[in-house]
Motif scaffolding. Structure first.
Motif, mmCIF file in Angstrom:
data_model
loop_
_atom_site.group_PDB
_atom_site.id
_atom_site.type_symbol
_atom_site.label_atom_id
_atom_site.label_comp_id
_atom_site.label_asym_id
_atom_site.label_seq_id
_atom_site.Cartn_x
_atom_site.Cartn_y
_atom_site.Cartn_z
ATOM 1 N N MET A 1 0.572 -44.880 -52.013
ATOM 2 C CA MET A 1 0.414 -44.611 -50.202
ATOM 3 C C MET A 1 0.518 -45.906 -49.724
ATOM 4 S SD MET A 1 -1.961 -42.116 -48.345
ATOM 5 C CE MET A 1 -1.016 -40.637 -49.193
ATOM 6 N N ASN A 2 1.030 -46.214 -48.450
ATOM 7 C CA ASN A 2 0.851 -47.520 -47.749
ATOM 8 C C ASN A 2 -0.440 -47.832 -47.281
ATOM 9 O OD1 ASN A 2 0.449 -46.691 -45.190
ATOM 10 N ND2 ASN A 2 2.648 -46.189 -44.934
ATOM 11 N N LYS A 3 -0.745 -49.035 -46.892
ATOM 12 C CA LYS A 3 -2.155 -49.382 -46.733
ATOM 13 C C LYS A 3 -2.883 -48.768 -45.377
ATOM 14 C CE LYS A 3 -4.663 -53.713 -45.089
ATOM 15 N NZ LYS A 3 -4.320 -54.971 -44.746
ATOM 16 N N GLU A 4 -1.846 -48.620 -44.360
ATOM 17 C CA GLU A 4 -2.024 -48.015 -42.940
ATOM 18 C C GLU A 4 -2.699 -46.493 -43.265
ATOM 19 O OE1 GLU A 4 -0.302 -46.393 -38.916
ATOM 20 O OE2 GLU A 4 0.799 -47.872 -40.093
ATOM 21 N N ASN A 5 -1.994 -45.617 -44.034
ATOM 22 C CA ASN A 5 -2.402 -44.285 -44.471
ATOM 23 C C ASN A 5 -3.431 -44.245 -45.244
ATOM 24 O OD1 ASN A 5 -0.257 -43.161 -43.058
ATOM 25 N ND2 ASN A 5 0.983 -42.893 -44.477
ATOM 26 N N THR A 6 -3.698 -45.183 -46.205
ATOM 27 C CA THR A 6 -4.884 -45.192 -47.020
ATOM 28 C C THR A 6 -6.090 -45.417 -46.342
ATOM 29 O OG1 THR A 6 -3.515 -46.152 -48.861
ATOM 30 C CG2 THR A 6 -5.956 -46.194 -48.824
ATOM 31 N N LEU A 7 -6.095 -46.570 -45.318
ATOM 32 C CA LEU A 7 -7.146 -46.694 -44.389
ATOM 33 C C LEU A 7 -7.712 -45.494 -43.463
ATOM 34 C CD1 LEU A 7 -6.444 -50.451 -43.512
ATOM 35 C CD2 LEU A 7 -8.363 -49.445 -45.087
ATOM 36 N N LYS A 8 -6.633 -44.830 -42.897
ATOM 37 C CA LYS A 8 -6.761 -43.777 -42.201
ATOM 38 C C LYS A 8 -7.537 -42.683 -42.941
ATOM 39 C CE LYS A 8 -2.855 -43.846 -39.260
ATOM 40 N NZ LYS A 8 -1.351 -43.097 -38.767
ATOM 41 N N LEU A 9 -7.371 -42.314 -44.116
ATOM 42 C CA LEU A 9 -7.840 -41.383 -44.869
ATOM 43 C C LEU A 9 -9.296 -41.942 -45.388
ATOM 44 C CD1 LEU A 9 -4.969 -40.351 -47.331
ATOM 45 C CD2 LEU A 9 -6.302 -38.856 -45.629
ATOM 46 N N LEU A 10 -9.502 -43.099 -45.844
ATOM 47 C CA LEU A 10 -10.662 -43.515 -46.002
ATOM 48 C C LEU A 10 -11.807 -43.553 -44.927
ATOM 49 C CD1 LEU A 10 -9.684 -46.731 -48.423
ATOM 50 C CD2 LEU A 10 -10.454 -44.539 -49.304
ATOM 51 N N ASN A 11 -11.319 -44.132 -43.983
ATOM 52 C CA ASN A 11 -11.986 -44.156 -42.588
ATOM 53 C C ASN A 11 -12.547 -42.956 -42.090
ATOM 54 O OD1 ASN A 11 -12.366 -47.093 -42.688
ATOM 55 N ND2 ASN A 11 -10.433 -47.364 -41.797
ATOM 56 N N THR A 12 -11.479 -41.840 -42.048
ATOM 57 C CA THR A 12 -11.833 -40.475 -41.391
ATOM 58 C C THR A 12 -12.680 -39.725 -42.289
ATOM 59 O OG1 THR A 12 -9.795 -40.965 -40.327
ATOM 60 C CG2 THR A 12 -10.382 -38.415 -40.312
ATOM 61 N N PHE A 13 -12.494 -39.785 -43.575
ATOM 62 C CA PHE A 13 -13.204 -39.039 -44.605
ATOM 63 C C PHE A 13 -14.045 -39.843 -45.512
ATOM 64 C CE2 PHE A 13 -8.870 -37.182 -43.660
ATOM 65 C CZ PHE A 13 -9.548 -35.799 -42.878
ATOM 66 N N PRO A 14 -15.156 -40.397 -45.067
ATOM 67 C CA PRO A 14 -16.008 -41.328 -45.619
ATOM 68 C C PRO A 14 -17.076 -40.854 -46.765
ATOM 69 C CG PRO A 14 -17.101 -40.853 -43.420
ATOM 70 C CD PRO A 14 -15.665 -40.177 -43.709
ATOM 71 N N LYS A 15 -17.298 -39.315 -46.649
ATOM 72 C CA LYS A 15 -17.900 -38.824 -47.629
ATOM 73 C C LYS A 15 -17.180 -38.439 -48.882
ATOM 74 C CE LYS A 15 -21.391 -36.869 -44.498
ATOM 75 N NZ LYS A 15 -21.059 -38.233 -43.563
ATOM 76 N N LEU A 16 -15.740 -37.853 -48.526
ATOM 77 C CA LEU A 16 -15.121 -37.572 -49.464
ATOM 78 C C LEU A 16 -14.559 -38.784 -50.343
ATOM 79 C CD1 LEU A 16 -13.385 -35.569 -51.122
ATOM 80 C CD2 LEU A 16 -11.410 -35.907 -49.208
ATOM 81 N N TYR A 17 -14.331 -39.674 -49.814
ATOM 82 C CA TYR A 17 -13.798 -40.883 -50.466
ATOM 83 C C TYR A 17 -14.841 -42.080 -50.660
ATOM 84 C CZ TYR A 17 -9.302 -38.479 -49.581
ATOM 85 O OH TYR A 17 -8.253 -37.700 -49.734
ATOM 86 N N SER A 18 -16.107 -41.866 -50.809
ATOM 87 C CA SER A 18 -17.197 -42.633 -50.869
ATOM 88 C C SER A 18 -16.758 -43.645 -52.096
ATOM 89 C CB SER A 18 -18.423 -41.958 -51.102
ATOM 90 O OG SER A 18 -18.512 -41.121 -52.202
ATOM 91 N N ASN A 19 -16.261 -43.370 -53.377
ATOM 92 C CA ASN A 19 -16.180 -44.147 -54.474
ATOM 93 C C ASN A 19 -14.735 -44.983 -53.972
ATOM 94 O OD1 ASN A 19 -17.865 -43.035 -56.452
ATOM 95 N ND2 ASN A 19 -16.677 -41.254 -56.808
ATOM 96 N N PHE A 20 -13.763 -44.420 -53.329
ATOM 97 C CA PHE A 20 -12.589 -45.268 -52.859
ATOM 98 C C PHE A 20 -13.172 -46.234 -51.923
ATOM 99 C CE2 PHE A 20 -10.719 -41.597 -54.473
ATOM 100 C CZ PHE A 20 -9.349 -41.640 -54.403
ATOM 101 N N HIS A 21 -13.726 -45.933 -50.924
ATOM 102 C CA HIS A 21 -14.264 -46.923 -49.710
ATOM 103 C C HIS A 21 -15.130 -48.097 -50.499
ATOM 104 C CE1 HIS A 21 -14.376 -48.025 -45.671
ATOM 105 N NE2 HIS A 21 -14.480 -46.853 -45.229
ATOM 106 N N ALA A 22 -15.783 -47.794 -51.365
ATOM 107 C CA ALA A 22 -16.886 -48.674 -51.996
ATOM 108 C C ALA A 22 -15.902 -49.815 -52.951
ATOM 109 C CB ALA A 22 -17.938 -48.177 -52.976
#
Length: 132
Positions: A1-22
């Motif tokens: 997935m491209n960087k823009e879409n990845t960041l949208k998901l990570l930033n909008t759903f921080p609890k779900l993607y807490s492992n990703f975000h870190a």
């Protein structure tokens, strides 16, 4: 997935993607990236909304064993979405998204079908069918 879409998901759903975000590092590949094409962005977005809501509800009850996504990828032409903790309601949502991925083109998000043979399968629309 491209960087823009990845960041949208990570930033909008921080609890779900807490492992990703870190662990997210846009300058290099990491174990916790979205390993699929952008055609599934909306499918993953819709699933993420549902799972984030479930996680918020779980966290309101308990602070232990809070589920989070540990891997999101394409495998054998379908979406695979792995969580750190099994929760039946979450697994039901993931199963529904998995079923939907069987008919959603990985490239553009339009109506598609599983194509290919053996372990080399992809879900693609008529327009992208030759990208196997």
């Amino acid at each position: 997935m491209n960087k823009e879409n990845t960041l949208k998901l990570l930033n909008t759903f921080p609890k779900l993607y807490s492992n990703f975000h870190a662990n997210y590092r846009p300058e290099r590949k990491i174990p916790f990236e979205f390993q699929c094409r952008d055609g599934w962005f909306q499918l993953i977005w819709n699933l993420s909304q549902k799972l984030e809501t479930e996680i918020v509800a779980i966290k309101a009850i308990s602070n232990s064993n809070i589920p989070s996504a540990i891997q999101v990828k394409e495998k054998m032409g379908t979406l695979r979405f792995y969580m750190s903790v099994y929760v039946e309601t979450i697994q039901n949502e993931i199963r529904a998204a998995w079923e939907f991925s069987k008919t959603t083109c990985e490239v553009c998000g339009e109506l598609g079908e599983l194509r290919g043979e053996g372990k080399w399968k992809y879900t693609l629309c008529y327009k992208h069918r030759d990208e196997i």
